[in-house]
Scaffold this active site. Structure first.
Site, PDB file in Angstrom:
ATOM      1  N   ASP A 143       0.845  -1.202   0.000  1.00  0.00           N
ATOM      2  CA  ASP A 143       0.000   0.000   0.000  1.00  0.00           C
ATOM      3  C   ASP A 143       0.879   1.251   0.000  1.00  0.00           C
ATOM      4  OD1 ASP A 143      -2.249   1.812   0.642  1.00  0.00           O
ATOM      5  OD2 ASP A 143      -3.313  -0.013   1.185  1.00  0.00           O
ATOM      6  N   HIS A 223      -3.834   6.411   2.813  1.00  0.00           N
ATOM      7  CA  HIS A 223      -4.524   5.188   2.407  1.00  0.00           C
ATOM      8  C   HIS A 223      -3.968   3.945   3.112  1.00  0.00           C
ATOM      9  CE1 HIS A 223      -5.568   1.933  -0.506  1.00  0.00           C
ATOM     10  NE2 HIS A 223      -6.613   2.679  -0.798  1.00  0.00           N
ATOM     11  N   SER A 547     -11.290  -0.386  -1.498  1.00  0.00           N
ATOM     12  CA  SER A 547     -10.055  -0.336  -0.696  1.00  0.00           C
ATOM     13  C   SER A 547     -10.331  -0.504   0.785  1.00  0.00           C
ATOM     14  CB  SER A 547      -9.379   1.028  -0.850  1.00  0.00           C
ATOM     15  OG  SER A 547      -8.532   1.069  -1.947  1.00  0.00           O
TER      16      SER A 547
END
Ligand SMILES: *[C@@H]1O[C@H](CO)[C@@H](O)[C@H](O)[C@H]1NC(C)=O
Ligand SMILES: *[C@@H]1O[C@H](CO)[C@@H](O)[C@H](O)[C@H]1NC(C)=O
Ligand SMILES: *[C@@H]1O[C@H](CO)[C@@H](O)[C@H](O)[C@H]1NC(C)=O
Ligand SMILES: *[C@@H]1O[C@H](CO)[C@@H](O)[C@H](O)[C@H]1NC(C)=O
Ligand SMILES: *[C@@H]1O[C@H](CO)[C@@H](O)[C@H](O)[C@H]1NC(C)=O
Ligand SMILES: CC(=O)N[C@H]1CO[C@H](CO)[C@@H](O)[C@@H]1O
Length: 769
Positions: A143, A223, A547
C-alpha cells in the site's frame, strides 16, 4: 489441452508486434520466469544477468545499469529498463513466461482526493473463541506505507516479535528502526519502478504541491495507514472525524502484527515495485497479504499482471491474498479476477452522515455530507445555471465547473449544482469552486448519494428526486432560501448493508466460470487511522472504496488463522464465502445503491461477511496448488507454460478438469448452459471431530433452470473426510441471460451456501442447427 493458441507466449508476442514501430524508446519491463525452483539465489541472479548482457550486445555495464529488481524468493524474474526490441528478444528466451510493461495500478478509493469515509465497524469480538493467537499472525500490506506514530499501531502489551520473522525495518526519510515496534514489525519501500516512470509524469512531479512523498515507508497519503488500521489497528478510545462518529474503534484483528510494503506513490503503484513487495513479503514470513489496489478493467491475462502473479505464488505457499474488486461500479468491471485471490466488494454500514437542509417554505430535507460547517442564517438559493460567468453556458455552469461561476451572481448565495453520473469530477472541488465564487453553501444533485464528502463549505448531496423538489421550489418562489446545517452521524436510518454504487461488478471478464467478487464487506464511509502529513493534518479520516472493504476481510482472515492456523488459503476463503449472508440486517434481500434494485452475486459474490460463522463453517471447499494448475490447463495453458510457471513436473495430462466450472470453488457459474451441464464439487468435513454429520441439499433454482444434486445427502463419519457431489443444470428457458439461485448443504440449523449463476445460451434445438 496440450496445444492451444491462447498461451501466454503467443499473447505476448502479438502485443509486442503491435508496438514494434517504437524501437528505440526504452521503458521498464517486467520479465516473469515462473516459480523459484532452487534455493540458489546466485544461480537465479546470474541467469537474469546473462539474459540482460545478451540483449545489451555483451555490455556488462549496460546490463547492470538497466536492472531495477531481481525477483528470487517468491518466484523468479526481474524488472529492467529495455527497448521494445530487447523486450521482444527476452520474451523468446526459453525460461521466460511473460514480459510485460511496468503498468500502473490504482488505489481503490472512490475519488482519490475526496476523502470519504465511514464509522467504526462493530467490534468483532467473538464470544466462545480464543483469538489470542492472533499475536502470531503477521499481515503484509502492499500500500502507501504507514504513519507509525498512530495510536492504532501502539505495541502496548504485545509479546515479542514472533520467532522466525525475517522482515526488516528499512530506514529512509523520517523513518528508521525505532519506528517499528512489536505491533509494526516490518516496513520496507519500493521506488525503482515508480521513479523509472517519472519521466512520463514530469508535469505532475515538477509541481511542488504534489511532491510530498517521503522516500521511506512513512505514509504521506493516508490510504495505507487507513487500510492497515482497519484490518489490524489497536483499540483507540476516542476516534472521530471532526467530532463526527465519535467513539472507540479498532481493527478486525487488533493484536495481529503489521508489516508494510510501500509500493504506492503519488501517481499510483507500479508492477515492478508490487512484484518486489510480494517477493520480499513471502521471504519475510507474512501469513496474509492485503492489497487495496488493482488494475483498471478490463484486467489482462493472469501472468502479465503483477498482482495475479505475486498472489499465485503466495497462495501456493499457504499465504492467503485479499484484494479489492475495484471502484468502476459497472457490470463486468470487476478486477483482481484470479481464483486464488479473495476479492472483496464494498457495502454500506448502518450509519449515514446527513445534513439537514431547511428550505424557506418550511420544508426540511436531508442530504449526505461530511461537512461539519453550517450556515448561521438562511440565504438565497439559486440554480448554478443562472450564475454562469465568462464564456460558460448555463448548462456548463449548472455543473459548477472551474471558473464557470460569476462572482457577482454567486456571492452570498447557496448554489444548486449538478454532478454528471459516474463522473470522476471531484465533489470536494465543486465546493471549492462555489466558495471561491463567493457562495455560502451548495446542494449537489447526484444519483450517487452514498458517499459522504468533506465539503469545504456547508453543503450536501441529494438524489435526483429531492433535486427536482428543490428546483420546483426555486422556480415557483420569488425569493427562495435555504439553510444548510452541519452533518451528523445517523444510525439505522436506512436498510444496511447495501452494495455501494461504486463497487465493481461481475461477470468475470477473464474467466466467466469464476464468480467475482467473492464476498462483500463494509467500504462506505469508513473511519480509521490517517496520515497527518496531508491536508488538514488529521489522525483519523473517513474514506470510501472497495479499498476499505478489503481490509475488513483481511482482519477476518487473521481471526480465522489465529483459531485455525493449519487451514489452507482456499479453506479460509471457503469459510468466509459459504457463511456470508445475502440479506440485510432487517432480513430483506440486500439491495444495491444508488437505484435500490435487488442485489445478485455479481454485486456481492457470496454475500456480506459474517466473521463468527466463518470460524465454524462445518464444511469447506478446499483446494491445493494442484487445483489451480488444473484450472490453468482447463483455460488453455499448455504443458510448456504450466511448467514454466510452476517449475515442477506437473503436466496438463495429470491435471484433469474438463471445464473451469469444475474448479472446486465455493460458488458455481455456468456461463453457457445449452441443454444440460454437470459440475462436480468436493466438500471436506471440518465440524466437531467424533460426531457423524448428515447434510441435506436444499436448492433454490435459478429461474427457468432445473437443478439436480446427486447425491442429495452427504454423510460424514470423520473429521477431514471428503465427499463429492454433482450438480446438473437443465435449461428450460433458453436465452434469458444470467439467472441466479442457491445451493445449501444443511445440517440442522447450520450449513454452507453456494451461489448458482447460470447463463442460458440460445437453444440449438429451436434454431434447427
Ligand atoms: C530515528 O528517528 C528518531 C526520531 O525521528 C530519532 O530521534 C533517532 O535519532 C533516529 N535514530 C537513528 C538511529 O537514526
Ligand atoms: C457577472 O455578472 C454581472 C451581473 O450580471 C455582469 O455585470 C458581469 O459582467 C459578469 N461578469 C462576468 C465576468 O461574466
Ligand atoms: C424550472 O425552470 C426552468 C426554466 O426556468 C425549466 O427549464 C424547468 O423545467 C423548471 N423545472 C421545474 C421542476 O419546475
Ligand atoms: C522432475 O522429474 C525429474 C526427472 O523425472 C526429477 O529428476 C526431478 O527431481 C523432478 N522435479 C520435481 C520438482 O519433482
Ligand atoms: C444431457 O443432454 C444429453 C444430450 O445433449 C443427453 O444425452 C443426456 O441424457 C442429458 N443428461 C441429462 C441428465 O439429462
Ligand atoms: C531463494 C529462495 O527464497 N528460495 C526459495 C524457493 O522456494 C523454496 C520452497 O518452495 C524455498 O525453500 C526457498 O527458500
Amino acid at each position: 489441452m496440450a496445444s492451444s493458441h491462447n498461451t501466454l507466449l503467443g499473447l505476448f508476442i502479438c502485443f509486442v508486434l503491435a508496438h514494434i514501430t517504437n524501437f528505440t524508446y526504452a521503458k521498464v519491463y517486467v520479465v516473469y520466469m515462473g516459480g523459484n525452483d532452487s534455493d540458489n539465489t546466485n544461480e537465479i541472479l546470474m541467469k537474469s544477468h546473462q539474459m540482460l548482457v545478451s540483449v545489451h550486445s555483451g555490455s556488462v555495464e549496460d546490463a547492470h545499469a538497466s536492472l531495477l529488481y531481481s525477483y528470487k524468493h517468491g518466484f523468479r524474474g526481474f524488472a529492467a529498463i529495455l527497448t521494445d526490441d530487447q523486450a521482444l528478444q527476452i520474451s523468446k528466451m526459453p525460461e521466460v513466461v511473460s514480459v510485460f510493461e511496468n503498468k500502473r495500478r490504482n488505489l481503490h478509493t472512490t475519488h482519490s482526493w475526496d476523502f470519504i469515509g465511514l464509522v467504526g465497524e462493530a467490534t468483532m469480538e467473538i464470544p466462545g473463541y480464543s483469538t489470542k493467537d492472533q499475536v502470531n499472525v503477521i499481515i503484509g500490506f502492499i500500500d502507501t506505507g504507514i504513519w507509525p506514530e498512530s495510536a492504532s499501531f501502539s505495541d502496548t502489551d504485545m509479546p515479542p516479535v514472533p520467532a522466525g520473522w525475517k522482515g526488516k525495518c528499512q530506514s529512509g526519510e523520517a523513518f528508521n528502526i525505532t519506528h517499528c515496534n512489536r505491533k509494526l514489525i516490518g516496513a520496507r519501500y519500493y521506488l525503482s519502478g515508480y521513479e523509472a516512470e517519472k519521466q512520463d509524469n514530469l508535469e505532475y512531479i515538477d509541481d511542488p504541491k504534489n511532491e510530498r512523498s517521503y522516500r521511506s515507508a512513512r505514509d504521506s497519503n493516508g490510504h495505507g495507514t487507513h487500510t492497515a488500521s482497519t484490518a489490524a489497528g489497536r483499540y483507540v478510545m476516542d476516534m472521530n472525524y471532526k467530532g463526527l462518529a465519535q467513539g472507540g474503534a479498532r481493527g478486525g484483528a487488533p493484536m495481529a502484527r503489521v508489516a508494510v510494503y510501500k509500493t504506492c506513490w503519488d501517481l499510483g503503484c507500479y508492477d515492478a515495485d508490487i512484484l518486489a513487495a510480494f517477493d520480499d513479503a513471502v521471504r519475510d514470513g507474512v501469513q496474509i497479504i492485503s492489497l487495496s489496489l488493482g488494475p483498471d478493467a478490463p484486467q489482462g491475462d493472469y501472468f502479465s499482471d503483477a498482482i495475479s502473479i505475486g498472489s499465485f505464488h503466495a497462495v501456493n505457499r499457504g499465504i492467503p491474498v485479499v484484494a479489492s474488486v475495484g471502484n468502476q461500479g459497472t457490470i463486468g468491471s470487476a478486477t483482481n479476477l484470479a481464483p486464488w485471490i479473495i476479492t472483496v466488494a464494498a457495502t454500506s454500514i448502518d450509519r449515514e452522515f446527513t445534513a439537514n437542509l431547511n428550505m424557506g417554505n418550511g420544508v426540511n430535507l436531508k442530504g449526505e455530507s461530511l461537512s461539519v460547517l453550517q450556515m448561521r442564517a438562511p440565504a438565497r438559493i439559486i440554480s448554478a445555471s443562472i450564475a454562469n460567468g465568462g464564456y460558460f453556458t448555463p448548462y456548463q455552469s449548472s455543473y459548477c465547473l472551474e471558473s464557470s461561476l460569476n462572482y457577482t451572481k454567486t456571492r452570498g448565495k447557496v448554489l444548486l449544482c449538478r454532478h454528471a453520473e459516474r463522473s470522476s469530477e471531484s465533489k470536494v472541488a465543486k465546493s471549492q469552486i462555489v466558495k471561491a465564487a463567493g457562495g455560502v453553501g451548495m446542494i449537489l444533485v447526484d444519483e450517487d448519494v452514498d458517499v459522504a464528502i468533506p465539503f469545504v463549505i456547508p453543503a450536501a448531496i441529494v438524489g435526483r428526486k429531492v433535486g427536482k423538489r428543490i428546483v420546483s421550489y426555486i422556480n415557483n418562489t420569488r425569493k427562495p432560501t435555504a439553510q444548510i446545517y452541519s452533518s451528523e452521524a445517523v444510525i439505522g436510518s436506512q436498510h444496511a448493508p447495501r452494495v455501494a454504487s461504486f463497487s465493481s461488478k461481475g461477470p468475470n471478464s477473464l474467466n466467466p466460470e469464476i464468480l467475482k467478487p467473492d464476498v462483500a464487506a463494509p467500504g462506505l464511509n469508513i473511519l480509521a487511522a490517517w496520515s497527518p502529513a496531508i491536508g488538514q493534518k488529521m489522525m483519523y479520516n473517513i474514506m470510501s472504496g472497495t479499498s476499505m472493504a478489503c481490509p475488513h476481510v483481511t482482519g477476518i482472515v487473521a481471526l480465522i488463522k489465529s483459531v485455525h492456523p493449519s487451514w489452507s488459503p482456499a479453506a479460509i476463503k471457503s469459510a468466509i464465502m459459504t457463511t456470508a449472508s445475502i440479506f440485510d440486517k432487517s432480513g430483506k434481500p440486500m439491495r444495491v445503491d444508488p437505484e435500490g434494485r435487488r442485489g445478485n452475486p455479481f454485486d456481492y459474490g457470496s454475500g456480506f461477511v459474517d466473521p463468527t460463522a466463518a470460524l465454524e463453517p462445518g464444511l469447506i471447499y478446499d483446494m491445493t496448488p494442484t487445483n489451480y494448475k488444473a484450472f490453468l490447463c482447463s483455460t488453455g495453458y499448455d504443458d510448456k507454460s504450466l511448467h514454466l510457471i510452476t517449475r515442477d513436473n506437473s503436466t496438463c495430462e495429470t491435471q484433469t478438469l474438463s471445464t473451469p466450472s469444475n474448479l472446486n470453488y465455493p460458488s458455481i457459474v455456468v456461463p453457457d448452459l445449452k441443454l444440460n451441464f454437470s459440475v462436480i464439487r468436493t466438500l471436506t468435513f471440518i465440524g466437531k471431530p467424533q460426531k457423524r454429520a448428515i447434510y441435506r441439499a436444499v436448492v433454490s433454482p435459478p429461474h427457468g433452470v432445473q437443478v439436480d444434486i446427486v447425491p442429495k445427502r452427504l454423510v460424514f463419519d470423520s473429521y477431514g473426510q471428503k465427499k463429492n457431489f454433482i450438480v446438473t443444470f437443465k435449461s428450460s428457458l433458453p436465452s434469458q441471460g444470467y439467472v441466479f439461485g442457491y445451493l445449501q448443504w444443511k445440517n440442522g440449523k447450520s450449513g454452507v451456501i453456494t451461489p448458482l449463476v447460470i447463463r442460458t445460451a440460445p437453444s440449438d434445438v429451436g434454431s434447427g442447427t
